[in-house]
Every structure is written in structure tokens, then in C-alpha cells.
Design an enzyme around this catalytic site. Structure first.
Site, PDB file in Angstrom:
ATOM      1  N   ASN A   8       0.812 -13.177  -9.763  1.00 22.64           N
ATOM      2  CA  ASN A   8       1.516 -13.116  -8.480  1.00 22.64           C
ATOM      3  C   ASN A   8       0.939 -14.225  -7.602  1.00 22.64           C
ATOM      4  OD1 ASN A   8       2.597 -12.523  -5.989  1.00 22.64           O
ATOM      5  ND2 ASN A   8       1.549 -10.542  -5.752  1.00 22.64           N
ATOM      6  N   TRP A   9       1.745 -15.272  -7.419  1.00 21.99           N
ATOM      7  CA  TRP A   9       1.234 -16.410  -6.635  1.00 21.99           C
ATOM      8  C   TRP A   9       1.223 -16.143  -5.138  1.00 21.99           C
ATOM      9  CZ3 TRP A   9       4.567 -20.733  -9.419  1.00 21.99           C
ATOM     10  CH2 TRP A   9       3.949 -21.056 -10.626  1.00 21.99           C
ATOM     11  N   LYS A  10       1.887 -15.063  -4.727  1.00 23.29           N
ATOM     12  CA  LYS A  10       2.008 -14.769  -3.290  1.00 23.29           C
ATOM     13  C   LYS A  10       2.591 -16.009  -2.586  1.00 23.29           C
ATOM     14  CE  LYS A  10      -1.588 -11.381  -3.962  1.00 23.29           C
ATOM     15  NZ  LYS A  10      -2.738 -10.613  -3.467  1.00 23.29           N
ATOM     16  N   HIS A  94       4.492  -3.822  -3.099  1.00 24.88           N
ATOM     17  CA  HIS A  94       3.151  -4.418  -3.035  1.00 24.88           C
ATOM     18  C   HIS A  94       2.501  -4.043  -1.704  1.00 24.88           C
ATOM     19  CE1 HIS A  94      -0.097  -7.330  -2.947  1.00 24.88           C
ATOM     20  NE2 HIS A  94       0.098  -7.520  -4.249  1.00 24.88           N
ATOM     21  N   GLU A  96       0.720  -5.641   0.302  1.00 20.26           N
ATOM     22  CA  GLU A  96       0.861  -6.639   1.376  1.00 20.26           C
ATOM     23  C   GLU A  96       2.217  -6.506   2.060  1.00 20.26           C
ATOM     24  OE1 GLU A  96      -0.199 -10.099  -0.927  1.00 20.26           O
ATOM     25  OE2 GLU A  96      -2.272  -9.389  -1.015  1.00 20.26           O
ATOM     26  N   GLU A 166      -2.903  -1.080  -7.903  1.00 16.29           N
ATOM     27  CA  GLU A 166      -3.660  -2.111  -7.201  1.00 16.29           C
ATOM     28  C   GLU A 166      -4.396  -1.483  -6.009  1.00 16.29           C
ATOM     29  OE1 GLU A 166      -1.945  -6.274  -7.912  1.00 16.29           O
ATOM     30  OE2 GLU A 166      -0.727  -5.392  -6.339  1.00 16.29           O
ATOM     31  N   GLY A 172      -7.914  -9.323  -3.361  1.00 18.05           N
ATOM     32  CA  GLY A 172      -8.351 -10.528  -2.668  1.00 18.05           C
ATOM     33  C   GLY A 172      -9.737 -10.408  -2.047  1.00 18.05           C
ATOM     34  N   SER A 212      -8.613  -8.417  -7.738  1.00 12.97           N
ATOM     35  CA  SER A 212      -9.771  -9.256  -8.080  1.00 12.97           C
ATOM     36  C   SER A 212     -10.047  -9.303  -9.583  1.00 12.97           C
ATOM     37  CB  SER A 212     -11.019  -8.791  -7.322  1.00 12.97           C
ATOM     38  OG  SER A 212     -10.822  -8.931  -5.924  1.00 12.97           O
ATOM     39  N   GLY A 233      -3.630 -11.942  -8.873  1.00 16.83           N
ATOM     40  CA  GLY A 233      -3.306 -12.765  -7.714  1.00 16.83           C
ATOM     41  C   GLY A 233      -4.007 -14.114  -7.803  1.00 16.83           C
ATOM     42  N   GLY A 234      -5.122 -14.250  -7.105  1.00 14.71           N
ATOM     43  CA  GLY A 234      -5.832 -15.529  -7.005  1.00 14.71           C
ATOM     44  C   GLY A 234      -6.090 -16.213  -8.345  1.00 14.71           C
TER      45      GLY A 234
END
Ligand code: 13P
Length: 252
Positions: A8-10, A94, A96, A166, A172, A212, A233-234
Site C-alpha cells: 500500500n503506497w498510500k 483502512h 487512515e 492492522e 507507520g 511495520s 506500507g512503508g
């Protein structure tokens, strides 16, 4: 489809960086374990191009989808539109989007319905915040989220649903859930699916871990029989790092 590693590149990457990533990942796909499905969720403006281009078996997911069908909803894009662009899945719920864009359980449920009615796969995200974890309420939070999101979803429709656990406190933050915490929650989610739907649905539904996740902890996190992969994610931004996670290679 139990084994999935999804990125997930966000809100990250330019279109040229996105193209470059797809090229690199596409080349690497021949060396990836054949029993793992690889999925990437780029920003919405790139979906049509990436889903319509050379994929090398990479599944494409949207990070969001409208809770409405077509009509006067400025800025929204529907599940049908995503399908027409060749998109395979949409992330729904999600944390976020729930926290920063006011997405309620009711909206999440509507989005799930829209996706399933349009034959768009759903990656249904759930997760508790740190307060709930500290209070020991993580299971009841997840149960409430899943009950609501899957209300009215039929047994056969569950073939189109992937669940992603999640924990918000791990997203993150660099603070990942321990392998045991992930195993416990995934076991809980599978038991919930068995009770709510059937043993077969529970056995066949992929339950991904997100928060993470990186090459150094992926192997341990994915070692539980109920953890079917990850939502990253990251660590999905660099294709070389993402590849290590898919290979369960902790050498980075
Ligand atoms: P990080 O891997 O950056 O913690 O993000 C997880 C996530 O939110 C994926 O959807």
C-alpha cells in the site's frame, strides 16, 4: 488464495516512480515464490495505467472506493469504474481513512457491498487502537468492525474478501505486533469467520497482517498458520525491499 503479499503506497510516488517500480517488480516476478500472490495499491490517478499495462501477474488494488454507485458525487470513483479499468481489489476500511476522512462502520459496510456487487475484490482492513489494546479489548473491537462490515455478506461472496488485520498502534510507528500477538488475533479472526460464515469460509479466507512489517520481521510474523501474508506500507515503496518480504528473506 491464502498467500498474499500486498503493498500500500498510500499518498506516495510520482507516476514515473510508479512506472519504474512496476518495471522492477515485473522483472523480479519470475523469481518470486509461485504460491504467493503479489498485489500493489498505488495512488488512484495511476490505477488505470498500471492496471492496463504489463502486469507480470501483479494484482492491482485501489486504496479506496466510493460507497455510492454512479451519480452526482464529485470526487468519488465507483467500484464499477475500477473494474472497468482492470483493477482487481479495493482496500476498504483502512484505519487512515477511518481516522482522517471520517469513514464510519456504516460507510465501510456500504463500500464492501458496492465492491461485491461489482465483482471487485475487497481487502477489508480492521484494527484496534492502542487504548483498546492496553485495555485488552482488541478482540471485541475487531469483532464489532467485522460484524458491521460483513453484515449481509453471503457465504459465497466471501471468496471475494481478504481480511487485513492492522493494529493501529503498529502502523507507520516501527512498533510491530509480536509474532504471538499477530498469531492470536489472526486465530481470533479465523474463528470469528468460522462462526459467522462456515469452517470452509474461515479456512479459505486470506488474513493478512499489516503494521511495520519489513524484511527483518516478515518471516517470523508470517510463520503462524493463520497469518497468510501481509499488507505492507512503508516497506513496499522500494521494490527491492518489498521483494525480500515476499521471499521471506530477512537479509535487508
Ligand atoms: P506500515 O507498513 O508503513 O506500518 O503501514 C501499514 C499499512 O497501513 C498498510 O496498509
Amino acid at each position: 488464495m491464502r498467500n498474499i503479499v500486498a503493498g500500500n503506497w498510500k499518498s506516495n510516488k510520482s507516476i514515473s516512480e510508479a512506472r519504474e517500480w512496476m518495471l522492477e517488480m515485473g522483472k523480479a516476478m519470475v523469481n518470486m515464490p509461485q504460491d504467493v500472490k503479489v498485489m500493489i495499491a498505488p495512488p488512484a490517478p495511476y490505477l488505470s495505467e498500471l492496471a492496463g499495462g504489463k502486469r507480470n501477474g501483479i494484482l492491482i488494488a485501489s486504496q479506496n472506493v466510493s460507497s455510492f454507485s454512479e451519480g452526482a458525487y464529485t470526487g468519488e470513483f465507483t467500484a464499477e469504474m475500477l473494474v472497468s479499468c482492470g483493477v482487481d481489489f479495493a482496500l476498504v476500511g483502512h484505519s487512515e481513512r477511518r481516522a482522517d476522512f471520517g469513514e464510519t462502520d456504516e460507510m465501510v459496510a456500504k463500500k464492501v457491498r458496492r465492491c461485491l456487487d461489482s465483482n471487485l475484490g475487497v481487502v477489508l482492513c480492521c484494527g484496534e487502537n492502542l487504548f483498546s489494546r492496553d485495555e485488552g479489548n482488541q478482540e471485541s473491537v475487531i469483532k464489532a468492525q467485522l460484524m458491521s462490515a460483513l453484515e449481509g455478506v453471503g457465504l459465497e461472496e466471501m471468496t471475494g474478501v481478504v481480511v487485513a488485520y492492522e493494529p493501529i498502534w503498529a502502523i507507520g510507528t516501527g512498533r510491530t505486533a509480536s509474532a504471538q500477538q499477530a498469531a492470536e488475533m489472526h486465530f481470533y479472526i479465523r474463528s470469528f469467520l468460522s462462526e459467522r460464515f462456515s469452517g470452509d469460509v474461515a479456512a479459505e479466507t486470506s488474513i493478512l497482517y499489516g503494521g511495520s512489517c519489513k524484511p527483518s520481521n516478515a518471516k517470523e510474523l508470517f510463520s503462524s498458520p493463520d497469518v497468510d501474508g501481509g499488507l505492507i506500507g512503508g516497506a513496499s515503496l522500494e521494490s527491492s525491499v518489498f521483494q525480500k518480504i515476499i521471499e521471506f528473506d530477512s537479509s535487508l
